[in-house]
Scaffold this motif. Structure first.
Motif, PDB file in Angstrom:
ATOM      1  N   MET A   8       0.824  -1.206   0.000  1.00  0.00           N
ATOM      2  CA  MET A   8       0.000   0.000   0.000  1.00  0.00           C
ATOM      3  C   MET A   8       0.861   1.260   0.000  1.00  0.00           C
ATOM      4  O   MET A   8       0.642   2.153  -0.788  1.00  0.00           O
ATOM      5  N   VAL A   9       1.825   1.320   0.906  1.00  0.00           N
ATOM      6  CA  VAL A   9       2.690   2.497   1.005  1.00  0.00           C
ATOM      7  C   VAL A   9       3.540   2.644  -0.252  1.00  0.00           C
ATOM      8  O   VAL A   9       3.730   3.758  -0.745  1.00  0.00           O
ATOM      9  N   SER A  10       4.030   1.530  -0.788  1.00  0.00           N
ATOM     10  CA  SER A  10       4.857   1.615  -1.985  1.00  0.00           C
ATOM     11  C   SER A  10       4.045   2.138  -3.176  1.00  0.00           C
ATOM     12  O   SER A  10       4.585   2.848  -4.036  1.00  0.00           O
ATOM     13  N   GLY A  11       2.777   1.825  -3.243  1.00  0.00           N
ATOM     14  CA  GLY A  11       1.921   2.348  -4.310  1.00  0.00           C
ATOM     15  C   GLY A  11       1.718   3.856  -4.191  1.00  0.00           C
ATOM     16  O   GLY A  11       1.729   4.572  -5.188  1.00  0.00           O
ATOM     17  N   ILE A  12       1.584   4.329  -2.967  1.00  0.00           N
ATOM     18  CA  ILE A  12       1.430   5.776  -2.741  1.00  0.00           C
ATOM     19  C   ILE A  12       2.719   6.501  -3.100  1.00  0.00           C
ATOM     20  O   ILE A  12       2.690   7.546  -3.772  1.00  0.00           O
ATOM     21  N   VAL A  13       3.851   5.946  -2.672  1.00  0.00           N
ATOM     22  CA  VAL A  13       5.145   6.562  -2.988  1.00  0.00           C
ATOM     23  C   VAL A  13       5.364   6.565  -4.501  1.00  0.00           C
ATOM     24  O   VAL A  13       5.827   7.568  -5.062  1.00  0.00           O
ATOM     25  N   THR A  14       5.046   5.478  -5.164  1.00  0.00           N
ATOM     26  CA  THR A  14       5.189   5.412  -6.618  1.00  0.00           C
ATOM     27  C   THR A  14       4.319   6.457  -7.301  1.00  0.00           C
ATOM     28  O   THR A  14       4.761   7.137  -8.238  1.00  0.00           O
ATOM     29  N   THR A  15       3.097   6.637  -6.847  1.00  0.00           N
ATOM     30  CA  THR A  15       2.198   7.631  -7.429  1.00  0.00           C
ATOM     31  C   THR A  15       2.727   9.037  -7.219  1.00  0.00           C
ATOM     32  O   THR A  15       2.714   9.865  -8.148  1.00  0.00           O
ATOM     33  N   ILE A  16       3.232   9.324  -6.027  1.00  0.00           N
ATOM     34  CA  ILE A  16       3.786  10.657  -5.753  1.00  0.00           C
ATOM     35  C   ILE A  16       5.002  10.923  -6.628  1.00  0.00           C
ATOM     36  O   ILE A  16       5.135  12.007  -7.217  1.00  0.00           O
ATOM     37  N   LEU A  17       5.887   9.936  -6.745  1.00  0.00           N
ATOM     38  CA  LEU A  17       7.067  10.112  -7.584  1.00  0.00           C
ATOM     39  C   LEU A  17       6.693  10.278  -9.059  1.00  0.00           C
ATOM     40  O   LEU A  17       7.311  11.072  -9.774  1.00  0.00           O
ATOM     41  N   LEU A  18       5.689   9.556  -9.513  1.00  0.00           N
ATOM     42  CA  LEU A  18       5.226   9.697 -10.892  1.00  0.00           C
ATOM     43  C   LEU A  18       4.678  11.100 -11.128  1.00  0.00           C
ATOM     44  O   LEU A  18       4.975  11.733 -12.149  1.00  0.00           O
TER      45      LEU A  18
END
Length: 45
Positions: free
Chosen positions: A1-11
Motif C-alpha cells: 500500500m505504502v509503496s503504491g502511494i510513494v510510486t504515485t507521488i514520484l510519478l
C-alpha cells in the motif's frame, strides 16, 4: 500500500518536472544556458 502511494507521488513529481521543463516559458532560459559554454566572456582560470 505504502509503496503504491510513494510510486504515485514520484510519478506525479516526474510528470510535473517534465511539464515544467518543456514549458514554452522556459525555452529562453534553457537556450541561454545552452550557449554558456560557447560565450567568450572573461577568462575563468
Amino acid at each position: 500500500m505504502v509503496s503504491g502511494i510513494v510510486t504515485t507521488i514520484l510519478l506525479l513529481l516526474f510528470v510535473g518536472g517534465w511539464i515544467w521543463a518543456w514549458s514554452p516559458r522556459r525555452k529562453r532560459d534553457f537556450d541561454e544556458a545552452a550557449r554558456l559554454p560557447l560565450d567568450e566572456g572573461e577568462d575563468r582560470r
